[in-house]
Design an enzyme around this catalytic site. Structure first.
Site, PDB file in Angstrom:
ATOM      1  N   ASP A  12      53.976  -8.939  62.090  1.00 37.22           N
ATOM      2  CA  ASP A  12      54.918  -9.160  63.202  1.00 37.22           C
ATOM      3  C   ASP A  12      56.085 -10.058  62.806  1.00 37.22           C
ATOM      4  O   ASP A  12      56.641 -10.780  63.628  1.00 37.22           O
ATOM      5  CB  ASP A  12      54.209  -9.778  64.431  1.00 37.22           C
ATOM      6  CG  ASP A  12      52.989  -8.972  64.833  1.00 37.22           C
ATOM      7  OD1 ASP A  12      53.095  -7.740  64.851  1.00 37.22           O
ATOM      8  OD2 ASP A  12      51.943  -9.578  65.107  1.00 37.22           O
ATOM      9  N   HIS A  40      55.483  -1.618  64.798  1.00 42.31           N
ATOM     10  CA  HIS A  40      56.796  -2.203  64.593  1.00 42.31           C
ATOM     11  C   HIS A  40      57.585  -1.952  65.864  1.00 42.31           C
ATOM     12  O   HIS A  40      57.584  -0.842  66.371  1.00 42.31           O
ATOM     13  CB  HIS A  40      57.556  -1.493  63.478  1.00 42.31           C
ATOM     14  CG  HIS A  40      56.927  -1.644  62.141  1.00 42.31           C
ATOM     15  ND1 HIS A  40      56.674  -2.860  61.577  1.00 42.31           N
ATOM     16  CD2 HIS A  40      56.542  -0.726  61.251  1.00 42.31           C
ATOM     17  CE1 HIS A  40      56.145  -2.663  60.379  1.00 42.31           C
ATOM     18  NE2 HIS A  40      56.047  -1.381  60.163  1.00 42.31           N
TER      19      HIS A  40
END
Ligand code: GDP
Length: 428
Positions: A12, A40
């Site tokens: 992340d 994503h």
């Protein structure tokens, strides 16, 4: 020219955004490991998307998206993802799937959930996408490659043999319904129809592309801390998250990877269990989580609130080193503009001693953060397009971290959009 975009930390970090931005100048984007267990988030002119399996180049007409042999391929999830982006107006991307990629089987997802249930409080915080059972089977040599879908007799025979073993566990360990090899075969035939238009020898395709001088981006999932060898084992993922593995998971020569862009976020976040030395709690954490990322730090796949903390130079320096970093992309910097002061973890205190070397897991569990405090810049930096225009205190924050981690920050991301980016000169 092959470049890798990988994460320095727990995932992340904003790799999707960096890949999407760099893909403007690329011909091919390759996923080389992991599965649909992490996502994503990408914001561009088509809207906001959470990708789990598709590479982050799918939004460009000129980019071919490759799912390499190292990926845990979940065919229905991929089909759904293609449908969802095209429904939102994105032109049908050019996609190639390795004939050697292995498939996440329906029972991998079941076993993942059953095992977490069995472990109860001792669970790994799995996303239950079947990733650990998938890679276990791959390396136990009981997995299924995409190419096996095309030999029906052999497939039926193998399903029979493999379900026999799985059913022993299902009956006696998990006390769950048994698998039916015929039903699995029928399902796999449906999957074959879904995947056939994309299947090819992607290693041969990439080899030709390299010979033609094409620009190829290898897109990593998760980050160094989640690597099964070099991360915080056992709280790791089941495939290597390192740029080095990009060569294996894409089927290209290692020496072709010339640039390794390691992405690290201006503060820390992590999902799932495991040591997290600079973690914040309470009000301070809630505020950063709320303001973080683009609309808060919540998992792109699971929606789970992420754990957040101050920037960790010890973890990031190590994370950059094992990636073989040539360039650091420093992301989500805009989020910190509300803070009067910003702490940075510059060392770990373990058993009374201070270290800047990232320890093995047992020692890491005992590490306490050593902080330095830097002044905040107290303004909104979104929209700034050159390094010199950033506030002085903001540059000081970047340069402080750059010095501590020992790798050059050549890309700065100051917003979720494609254009929210500042480049500094790269030596790679
Ligand atoms: P990845 O898995 O490494 O691609 O990271 P994620 O996509 O899960 O998380 C990154 C989050 O931060 C996403 O919501 C992005 O839209 C967002 N993001 C990326 N770069 C920036 C940035 O520079 N500023 C802000 N505010 N958000 C960003």
């Amino acid at each position: 020219m092959v470049k890798a975009v990988v994460g320095a930390n727990w995932g992340d970090e904003g790799k999707g955004k960096i890949t999407d931005t760099l893909a403007a100048g690329a011909d091919i984007v390759v996923r080389f490991q992991g599965g649909a267990n992490a996502g994503h988030t990408i914001v561009n002119s088509y809207g906001k998307f959470a990708l789990h399996t598709l590479p982050s180049g799918v939004f460009y007409d000129h980019v071919t998206s490759v799912i390499g042999n190292g990926v845990a391929l979940n065919i229905p999830v991929l089909a759904k993802e293609i449908e969802s982006i095209t429904e939102q107006g994105v032109p049908m991307p050019s996609i190639k799937v390795s004939d050697r990629a292995q498939m996440v089987m329906p029972y991998h997802i079941l076993f993942d959930a059953y095992e977490e249930e069995r472990l109860g409080g001792r669970s790994f915080g799995s996303t239950k996408s079947g990733i650990a059972p998938f890679y276990s089977d791959k390396y136990a040599k009981t997995g299924f490659q995409v190419c096996e879908l095309y030999d029906e007799a052999a497939l039926k025979d193998k399903l029979q043999r493999i379900t026999e073993v799985k059913n022993i566990l299902l009956e006696h360990l998990y006390h769950k319904p048994l698998l039916d090899p015929d039903a699995l075969f029928t399902e796999l035939m449906l999957w074959r129809d879904m995947i056939t238009p994309f299947v090819c020898d992607t290693s041969a395709f990439l080899s030709e592309a390299i010979a033609e001088g094409k620009t190829i981006l290898l897109e990593g999932q998760l980050g160094s801390m989640k690597d099964p060898d070099h991360g915080i084992y056992p709280m790791v993922t089941s495939s290597s998250t390192l740029a080095g593995y990009g060569a294996v998971g894409a089927g290209i020569p290692p020496y072709e990877i010339r640039q390794i862009v390691t992405v690290t976020k201006a503060y820390s976040s992590a999902v799932g269990a495991g040591a997290f030395v600079s973690e914040l709690f309470g009000e301070e954490a809630d505020e950063l989580r709320r303001r973080g990322g683009d609309g808060g730090e919540y998992g792109a796949t699971t929606g789970r609130p992420r754990r957040v903390g101050w920037y960790d130079c010890v973890a990031s320096r190590y994370g950059c080193r094992i990636q073989g970093t040539t360039d650091v992309a420093f992301t989500v910097l805009d989020v910190l503009g509300y803070l009067d002061e910003i702490k940075v973890c510059v060392g770990y205190e373990i058993d009374g001693e201070i270290t800047t070397e990232f320890p093995t897991t047992a020692r890491l569990e005992r590490a306490k953060p050593v902080y330095e405090t830097l002044p905040g810049w107290k303004c909104d930096i979104r929209g700034i397009r050159s390094y010199e225009e950033l506030p002085e205190k903001c540059r000081a924050y970047i340069e402080f971290i750059e010095e501590k981690i020992g790798y050059p920050v050549t890309i700065i991301s100051n917003g979720p959009g494609r254009d929210d980016i500042i480049f500094r000169e790269s030596k790679a």
